[in-house]
Scaffold this motif. Structure first.
Motif, PDB file in Angstrom:
ATOM      1  N   THR A 160      28.067 -20.415 -38.340  1.00  8.53           N
ATOM      2  CA  THR A 160      28.510 -19.819 -37.085  1.00  8.53           C
ATOM      3  C   THR A 160      29.234 -18.504 -37.364  1.00  8.53           C
ATOM      4  OG1 THR A 160      28.791 -21.986 -36.042  1.00  8.53           O
ATOM      5  CG2 THR A 160      29.942 -20.138 -35.032  1.00  8.53           C
ATOM      6  N   LEU A 161      28.869 -17.480 -36.591  1.00  6.11           N
ATOM      7  CA  LEU A 161      29.560 -16.191 -36.675  1.00  6.11           C
ATOM      8  C   LEU A 161      30.795 -16.227 -35.780  1.00  6.11           C
ATOM      9  CD1 LEU A 161      26.657 -13.570 -36.561  1.00  6.11           C
ATOM     10  CD2 LEU A 161      28.404 -13.725 -38.339  1.00  6.11           C
ATOM     11  N   ILE A 162      31.943 -15.901 -36.340  1.00  8.19           N
ATOM     12  CA  ILE A 162      33.188 -15.775 -35.573  1.00  8.19           C
ATOM     13  C   ILE A 162      33.413 -14.278 -35.339  1.00  8.19           C
ATOM     14  CG2 ILE A 162      35.612 -16.435 -35.423  1.00  8.19           C
ATOM     15  CD1 ILE A 162      33.656 -18.780 -35.827  1.00  8.19           C
ATOM     16  N   LEU A 173      33.669 -13.187 -39.185  1.00 15.68           N
ATOM     17  CA  LEU A 173      33.831 -14.260 -40.161  1.00 15.68           C
ATOM     18  C   LEU A 173      32.623 -15.189 -40.070  1.00 15.68           C
ATOM     19  CD1 LEU A 173      37.570 -15.191 -39.450  1.00 15.68           C
ATOM     20  CD2 LEU A 173      36.733 -14.118 -41.542  1.00 15.68           C
ATOM     21  N   LEU A 174      32.339 -15.886 -41.143  1.00 14.50           N
ATOM     22  CA  LEU A 174      31.283 -16.889 -41.151  1.00 14.50           C
ATOM     23  C   LEU A 174      31.898 -18.264 -41.398  1.00 14.50           C
ATOM     24  CD1 LEU A 174      28.109 -15.453 -42.950  1.00 14.50           C
ATOM     25  CD2 LEU A 174      28.207 -16.544 -40.714  1.00 14.50           C
ATOM     26  N   ASN A 175      31.485 -19.247 -40.595  1.00 10.92           N
ATOM     27  CA  ASN A 175      31.948 -20.629 -40.752  1.00 10.92           C
ATOM     28  C   ASN A 175      30.741 -21.535 -40.983  1.00 10.92           C
ATOM     29  OD1 ASN A 175      34.371 -22.596 -40.293  1.00 10.92           O
ATOM     30  ND2 ASN A 175      32.688 -23.492 -39.115  1.00 10.92           N
ATOM     31  N   VAL A 184      43.111 -17.608 -37.166  1.00  8.67           N
ATOM     32  CA  VAL A 184      42.570 -16.523 -37.986  1.00  8.67           C
ATOM     33  C   VAL A 184      42.682 -15.222 -37.191  1.00  8.67           C
ATOM     34  CG1 VAL A 184      40.974 -18.047 -39.191  1.00  8.67           C
ATOM     35  CG2 VAL A 184      40.220 -16.884 -37.114  1.00  8.67           C
ATOM     36  N   ALA A 185      42.694 -14.105 -37.905  1.00 10.93           N
ATOM     37  CA  ALA A 185      42.851 -12.791 -37.257  1.00 10.93           C
ATOM     38  C   ALA A 185      41.625 -11.930 -37.528  1.00 10.93           C
ATOM     39  CB  ALA A 185      44.104 -12.097 -37.774  1.00 10.93           C
ATOM     40  N   ALA A 189      33.563 -16.920 -30.060  1.00  9.45           N
ATOM     41  CA  ALA A 189      34.636 -15.930 -29.915  1.00  9.45           C
ATOM     42  C   ALA A 189      35.843 -16.369 -30.728  1.00  9.45           C
ATOM     43  CB  ALA A 189      35.010 -15.767 -28.451  1.00  9.45           C
ATOM     44  N   VAL A 190      36.554 -15.418 -31.320  1.00 12.59           N
ATOM     45  CA  VAL A 190      37.685 -15.744 -32.189  1.00 12.59           C
ATOM     46  C   VAL A 190      38.785 -16.453 -31.408  1.00 12.59           C
ATOM     47  CG1 VAL A 190      38.827 -13.497 -31.875  1.00 12.59           C
ATOM     48  CG2 VAL A 190      39.224 -14.824 -33.969  1.00 12.59           C
TER      49      VAL A 190
END
Length: 675
Positions: A479-481, A426-428, A418-419, A402-403
């Motif tokens: 990881t998907l954000i 987003l991808l990390n 990050v927003a 989760a963001v």
């Protein structure tokens, strides 16, 4: 003249013959002392618990290796002494002609060996004391200890171990000399300089068959090592069989190589009859034929050296690279939700007498979820070549965060948040093994559908943050954000407690509380502590670097010294042949080129074979290191190349120049006699 005066006179007169022998002994003693003395550096007594364990392990391994190194050095010294004895045979024969008894000759030669040994031991110990200080400084740096704590130290334990070891070796050498001189015949001593090595095998077909058998053995062992690895097993004897085949194949290869080489070159008359090639080919063939055993040993030692140094240095460099970005927090505690449920990690620790409130300045618990699609789906359409340690991730669900949790992790690191809007992602990824595939996945997926919710790409670049620590390092494979609302429809996989210590917190005390938590197999709690990881990175780095450099330097020194001594001795024995070439009209430049070619091929032959062996074995050794440390290691040959250029190249150059000097002196002596 008394025996003592004669011994001292002979040592001074034959100092050039003893030079490389003396240098090899001196360097061996200095390195032997230096590496065995680092355990007495007082600064190492102030290390943390993890470093202390690794440092103690280093001492144990060095002590074990000392026994092996001592045996190998004993072989080197006895072998080198054998050729020096051969070099002096004519001189010893003259002593017998003059009426000197064999017993006195034996004592004289043993006395010379003793004098050279004592001088080499004393000089090597002095050099070793200086070298040990430098090695201690490097060790302090590798173990991340302040250099201000360094102290000049003389290690009595290392001194006693070195003195005892080399005293035993020199006693064996002197015993060997006495036996050799006592058993030799006068005619053999007087004709040693003109006696050629007997050719035991005159058949042309048998060497070719043996050569083919050797290639078959080597190829078979390579296939077995490639398929089954290089670790011995009681259940599977393939390692032992492959090792025997490799040793036998290498022995037969060098045993038959000279005859095959001469036959092939003689078949090409344009090459064979050009210049001094006839002389050169026969000299090289004779050299390899009479030294097949030593070339087999040198080839084996060089293989071990190349593999050990390359794997060790590559591992140390990989770990150093990871250590800088792997520890953004002081402590992480991970909880497997499927085992322990979705609960507060902090409350569980408090119930286990591991309350962190007295040590922590800031704590946050975040959660990692599992997507409803796998990494294989994420990388679909790409030509994916995963590292061996990552082959199983294709069937694993993609990690989702989760963001808000991601931003809380960034805040603890002092970074900006990050927003994301309600329909963005987003991808990390900070793991080199999958980064390129995650990057391409981001480019090809403008929209992801996660739990039935379409999400649009928020950025065109992949983030490279470390949002939690593991004992491996920075290994986020992707990881998907996503917005917080999205994760509620996903399965929670792991809870992670992020901890930052207070400035005065005792990390060793925290570690003592966490050890029982990590050892409890009934629960799914695991931890990663910054100081422990940091010490582990630098401690293992130091451990690997020291062992590899110690083994590599000793073995490389042995190989270079053996080849140099053999080349110098044979050049001396065959010096009259170069005089004959000059009388037959050969130019000085031609003779020098022939001498250079002989020396280069003699040094290069075992190195080339060892390089081929290492190409196969090094890959398997890398796989073992990767599996043991669970990190990818990129092969780095830079240090190995530099080490070989400095040590092996220096011995080659010194040998060629010494041989060239002997030939020139012999030519000048002939000119003076003719005048």
């Amino acid at each position: 003249m008394t025996s003592c005066k004669l011994i001292m006179k002979n040592v001074g007169k034959n100092i050039r013959d003893y030079l490389i022998y003396f240098l090899t002994l001196m360097i061996s003693v200095s390195v032997f002392y230096a590496f065995n003395s680092i355990s007495d550096q007082p600064a190492f007594s102030e290390m943390g618990m993890t470093k202390t364990l690794l440092y103690d392990q280093l001492g144990i391994l060095l002590s074990t290796l000392t026994v092996l190194i001592a045996v190998v050095l004993a072989f080197l010294i006895i072998y080198a002494n054998q050729f020096l004895l051969k070099r002096r045979k004519k001189e010893l024969g003259l002593y017998m002609v003059l009426g000197m008894k064999k017993g006195r000759i034996s004592r004289i030669f043993a006395g010379e060996t003793f004098c050279v040994g004592v001088i080499a031991l004393v000089t090597g110990l002095c050099l070793g004391v200086a070298l040990s200080q430098g090695i201690s400084l490097v060790a302090l740096k590798l173990f991340a200890i302040e250099l201000s704590k360094f102290q000049l130290v003389f290690s009595m334990g290392a001194f006693q171990k070195t003195a005892l070891c080399f005293a035993v070796i020199f006693l064996l050498v002197m015993t060997f000399n006495v036996w050799s001189v006592s058993s030799v015949q006068l005619i053999d001593l007087l004709t040693a300089g003109r006696k050629n090595e007997a050719t035991q095998n005159r058949s042309r077909l048998l060497p070719v068959l043996l050569f083919l058998v050797s290639l078959a053995c080597i190829l078979s062992s390579g296939v077995m090592f490639y398929r089954n690895g290089i670790l011995p097993s009681r259940e599977n004897q393939s390692f032992q069989v492959a090792g025997i085949l490799l040793v036998a194949g290498t022995f037969l290869f060098f045993y038959s190589l000279s005859t095959v080489l001469v036959q092939v070159l003689r078949a090409n008359s344009n090459v064979y009859l050009r210049g001094l090639n006839t002389f050169l080919v026969r000299q090289i063939g004779s050299k390899i034929r009479t030294n097949y055993f030593i070339m087999t040993i040198v080839c084996g030692l060089l293989t071990v050296t190349i593999c050990a140094v390359s794997v060790g240095v590559s591992t140390a460099l990989a770990m150093n690279e990871l250590s800088g970005s792997a520890t953004p927090y002081d402590l992480n505690v991970l909880s497997n939700v499927s085992v322990d449920g979705d609960s507060s990690i902090l409350e569980y620790l408090a119930s286990k007498d591991a309350d962190l409130s007295g040590y922590a300045e800031n704590m946050e618990q975040i959660s990692i979820y599992e997507a409803d699609f796998t990494y294989g789906s994420l990388f679909e359409g790409q030509n994916v070549e995963l590292w061996p340690i990552d082959e199983g991730i294709s069937d694993s669900g993609v990690s989702v965060l989760a963001v808000s949790d991601f931003n809380r992790a960034l805040k603890m690191q002092g970074k900006e948040p990050v927003a994301l809007t309600e329909n963005q992602y987003l991808l990390n990824c900070n793991y080199k093994g999958t980064f390129q595939y995650v990057e391409k996945a981001l480019e090809s997926h403008a929209v992801f559908v996660l739990a039935g919710i379409p999400l649009q790409r928020a950025l065109d670049t992949v983030l490279e943050e470390t949002y939690f620590m593991t004992s491996v390092g920075n290994n986020d494979r992707g990881t998907l954000i996503v917005p917080d609302a999205v994760v509620h429809s996903l399965t929670k996989e792991v809870n992670v407690l992020l901890v930052q210590y207070r400035p005065d917190a005792d990390s060793d005390a925290v570690l003592q509380k966490m050890i029982p938590i990590g050892l409890d197999d009934a629960h799914g709690y695991r931890y990663a502590e910054k100081d422990m990881m940091y010490d582990m990175f630098y401690g293992l780095n130091a451990l690997v670097s020291f062992l590899c450099c110690y083994i590599g330097l000793i073995f490389l020194l042995i190989c270079a010294a053996l080849l140099a001594l053999k080349q110098l001795t044979e050049t001396t024995d065959n010096i009259y042949r170069y005089g004959l070439l000059q009388k037959l009209g050969a130019k000085k430049e031609q003779i020098n080129r022939a001498l250079l070619s002989q020396t280069a091929i003699f040094f290069a032959a075992p190195l080339a074979v060892a390089g081929i062996f290492s190409a196969v074995l090094m890959g398997k050794a890398m796989e073992i290191a990767e599996e043991f440390m669970n990190i990818h290691i990129s092969t780095n040959l830079g240090f190995t190349v530099v080490l070989f250029l400095v040590v092996y190249g220096s011995y080659f150059l010194a040998t060629y120049l010494s041989c060239k000097r002997m030939v020139v002196e012999h030519q000048n002596q002939n000119k003076r006699m003719e005048e």
